[in-house]
Design an enzyme around this catalytic site. Structure first.
Site, PDB file in Angstrom:
ATOM      1  N   GLU A   1      -9.031   1.407  -5.376  1.00 54.49           N
ATOM      2  CA  GLU A   1     -10.463   1.471  -5.640  1.00 54.49           C
ATOM      3  C   GLU A   1     -11.117   2.155  -4.444  1.00 54.49           C
ATOM      4  O   GLU A   1     -10.884   1.751  -3.303  1.00 54.49           O
ATOM      5  CB  GLU A   1     -11.055   0.069  -5.830  1.00 54.49           C
ATOM      6  CG  GLU A   1     -12.535   0.095  -6.163  1.00 54.49           C
ATOM      7  CD  GLU A   1     -13.147  -1.285  -6.335  1.00 54.49           C
ATOM      8  OE1 GLU A   1     -14.358  -1.362  -6.600  1.00 54.49           O
ATOM      9  OE2 GLU A   1     -12.419  -2.287  -6.190  1.00 54.49           O
TER      10      GLU A   1
ATOM     11  N   ARG B   1       2.761  -8.914  -1.468  1.00 54.04           N
ATOM     12  CA  ARG B   1       1.947  -8.055  -0.617  1.00 54.04           C
ATOM     13  C   ARG B   1       2.408  -8.175   0.829  1.00 54.04           C
ATOM     14  O   ARG B   1       3.127  -9.105   1.204  1.00 54.04           O
ATOM     15  CB  ARG B   1       0.473  -8.420  -0.733  1.00 54.04           C
ATOM     16  CG  ARG B   1       0.138  -9.820  -0.256  1.00 54.04           C
ATOM     17  CD  ARG B   1      -1.346 -10.098  -0.356  1.00 54.04           C
ATOM     18  NE  ARG B   1      -2.084  -9.222   0.540  1.00 54.04           N
ATOM     19  CZ  ARG B   1      -3.412  -9.079   0.494  1.00 54.04           C
ATOM     20  NH1 ARG B   1      -4.120  -9.695  -0.430  1.00 54.04           N
ATOM     21  NH2 ARG B   1      -4.022  -8.296   1.350  1.00 54.04           N
TER      22      ARG B   1
ATOM     23  N   LYS C   1     -10.623  -6.049   3.179  1.00 50.57           N
ATOM     24  CA  LYS C   1     -11.589  -4.964   3.360  1.00 50.57           C
ATOM     25  C   LYS C   1     -12.925  -5.503   3.869  1.00 50.57           C
ATOM     26  O   LYS C   1     -13.585  -4.869   4.703  1.00 50.57           O
ATOM     27  CB  LYS C   1     -11.793  -4.217   2.039  1.00 50.57           C
ATOM     28  CG  LYS C   1     -10.634  -3.306   1.652  1.00 50.57           C
ATOM     29  CD  LYS C   1     -10.962  -2.554   0.366  1.00 50.57           C
ATOM     30  CE  LYS C   1      -9.830  -1.628  -0.048  1.00 50.57           C
ATOM     31  NZ  LYS C   1     -10.149  -0.922  -1.315  1.00 50.57           N
TER      32      LYS C   1
END
Length: 615
Positions: free
Chosen positions: A64, A299, A309
């Site tokens: 994204e 992850r 983020k």
């Protein structure tokens, strides 16, 4: 087909993992062998008119564009592009731009640059541009109308609080919305009103009609469209309704004929909805068979690093770091500025492997990959980080015939000393004169036990005179320490020594005088002043934000120290982003932003010569 996905794949043998085993099984059984590819993304009829897909598999990296990519994304890039490369496939770069309020072309451009820098390409015949979810908004809307008409979706006008309460929890089934029993015609009319901007933001959503009693809460009629008046960076104000990520993502995969949709474990609970949506749209003939399949891996959890983020943005906006590309940041732009190479990050991704179980990777593993990559390619050079002047008091006499005090003796050293047999190293050139710079720690008036560097003459316990120590100035002469001078505060301002004649490195008889140490140095005559930024880990806590901790409290107050160093001439002529090994100190990079060749050298510490944490 020959893969276009990587411009710099490593020769490291690839370790098998569950993703490779799945792909190899699918290739062996021909799961996707009959697929067609029309040259661009599209629905079932679009691909039916195409040719057999020349790519054996198709993967994708779908960020994204709402921030800068970090080291966790680098792992995902290496996995997806690397698998496509290794199995004769193609990896798509796709921007999942379904959230217009948080996305920006700045991030789009930074992501494109990061993927290219890591050594990968999404280019394929006749199609060089990355894909973006927003280009599929028209099909997503058409698919939503099909779901409504088929009785698989409805418009819900409950408030968000009511929907949350009626959703239930792990111990209690959900409650059907009072709007769930509307007819397809009623739902279609309401949905078109949403599209046409006749209702307020948040006043209603389109939900999939699945099972409000499902033990998987994600299957309890998830929202698939919401009203959101926001200007999109690609589509402008064309739409005031936007698809939810969990709805858009499977459709994007299917339109692009992705075979293996690889994501991290937090999406595992969403896989049933992914499969449900694919089944419904394939049943209706909107999407081509066989549909993509989703697979999840753990992850990256890296010690001394945060990858949220939101938290990274907080560090930037609260000026805890200098920006997204601060060399202490785990962003790809930060790692690049710190001196990390694409090859070191690819090696790191390969070395830590792919599993389905969460674990923590020690930061030293990442640093070790950088050392391993730079060992054979980083030119050597001498730099004095904490300088003190060394005066060779007999220089005038030893070199009287050559001009005495003004004489500069040329010296050379290999730039890459460990070349393979038959390969000649490039050569560094510098000079030695009456005055040189040495590290302040290379002289001790009262040396600790085992100290082998410069020590002045002394008197031992028996009253006997002990001469000063001898060392070699690396690439230069053997010298004998004779003492030092101090200022009024007792601080040493100069170290004094004499040259031992006929001991210059590389000349006949140079090894006739044996010494126990060689020290680095830079000549006063040709040394260049440089700014050196000594970076350390940004956090003192190995898991700075685990368990709800305030990560700001774990910031390392000594994560950056800026010093003025003296470097040899070969380093002063470095190009921005060029890597070096400062002998004895570590690996450094000429800062890609602030370094100016020959006038303002600025170097960043990339990594030390060995791991010193936890020792």
């Amino acid at each position: 087909m020959s893969s276009p996905t990587s411009a710099s794949s490593t020769d490291t043998p690839k370790t098998s993992n569950f993703l490779r085993q799945i792909i190899e099984s699918d290739l062996e059984t021909g799961t996707y062998a009959q697929r067609k590819w029309a040259g661009s993304p599209g629905d079932a009829s679009h691909h039916a008119a195409g040719q057999p897909d020349p790519a054996k598999i198709r993967t994708r990296f779908p960020p994204e564009p709402n921030g800068y990519l970090h080291v966790g994304h680098a792992k995902s890039i290496c996995i997806n592009f690397g698998l496509a490369r290794d199995y004769g496939g193609v990896c798509h770069l796709r921007f999942d731009d379904t959230n217009p309020e948080k996305e920006d072309t700045e991030y789009v451009n930074s992501i494109i640059d990061a993927v290219k820098w890591l050594g990968f390409s999404w280019s394929q015949p006749g199609n060089d541009a990355p894909y973006q979810a927003s280009d599929y908004f028209g099909f997503m809307y058409r698919a939503a109308e099909y779901l409504i008409e088929a009785g698989h979706a409805y418009v819900d006008e409950q408030t968000s609080e009511q929907m949350r309460a009626n959703r239930g929890d792990f111990g209690k089934p959900g409650v059907d919305s009072p709007f769930r029993s509307r007819t397809p015609a009623e739902n279609l009319a309401r949905f078109r009103e949403m599209r046409d901007g006749k209702h307020e933001d948040g006043s209603m959503v389109l939900r999939a009609k699945i099972d409000m009693a499902s033990p998987n809460i994600n299957m309890r009629d998830p929202a698939i469209y919401r009203i959101r008046r926001a200007t999109h960076h690609n589509t402008g104000d064309t739409w005031c309704i936007y698809p939810m990520y969990t709805y858009a993502h499977p459709i994007e995969d299917a339109l692009e004929q992705i075979t293996h949709s690889i994501c991290t474990l937090e999406f595992e609970d969403q896989r049933p909805f992914y499969d449900w949506l694919m089944d419904r749209l394939c049943e209706g003939g909107l999407l081509a068979h066989p549909a993509p399949k989703q697979y999840e891996f753990a992850r990256l959890n890296l010690t001394y690093v945060i990858t949220s983020k939101r938290k990274l943005a907080q560090l930037v906006y609260d000026h805890k770091v200098s920006g997204w590309d601060d060399p202490r940041m785990p962003t790809i732009v930060g790692l690049r500025r710190r001196g990390y190479t694409p090859e070191s990050l690819q090696l790191f991704a390969e070395r830590i492997g792919v599993t389905k179980s969460d674990s923590w990777i020690d930061y030293s593993t990442l640093e070790g990959c950088l050392r391993e990559d730079l060992e054979a390619k980083a030119h050597r050079g001498m730099a004095v980080i904490n300088p003190v002047k060394l005066v060779l008091t007999n220089w005038d006499d030893v070199f009287a015939a050559q001009g005495g005090a003004s004489h500069l003796e040329p010296c050379t050293q290999p730039a890459l000393p460990h070349q393979p047999e038959g390969v000649e190293s490039p050569t560094r050139h510098f000079t030695i004169g009456k005055e040189v710079w040495i590290e302040r720690e290379d002289f001790e008036e009262v040396p600790p036990k085992g100290y082998k560097r410069l020590v002045p003459p002394s008197i031992d316990a028996s009253g006997n005179a002990v001469p000063g120590s001898k060392v070699r100035l690396k690439g230069g002469y053997v010298i004998e320490c004779t003492g030092s001078t101090k200022d009024a505060n007792g601080v040493i301002t100069e170290v004094l020594a004499t040259v031992v004649p006929d001991t210059k490195s590389g000349t006949p008889g140079s090894d006739s005088v044996k010494v126990k140490a060689a020290i680095t140095w830079v000549g006063v005559a040709d040394g260049v002043s440089a700014e050196v930024r000594m970076y350390d880990r940004l956090f003192l806590d190995a898991q700075p934000d685990a368990g709800g901790k305030d990560f700001i409290e774990s910031l390392n107050p000594n994560s950056l120290k800026v010093v003025t160093a003296i470097v040899e001439p070969s380093l002063a002529n470095a190009a921005p982003d060029q890597k070096f090994q400062f002998e004895r100190h570590g690996y450094f990079v000429a800062d890609r932003v602030d370094h100016v060749q020959g006038t303002k050298p600025v170097f960043n510490l990339a990594v030390g010569l060995k791991d010193s944490w936890g020792k």
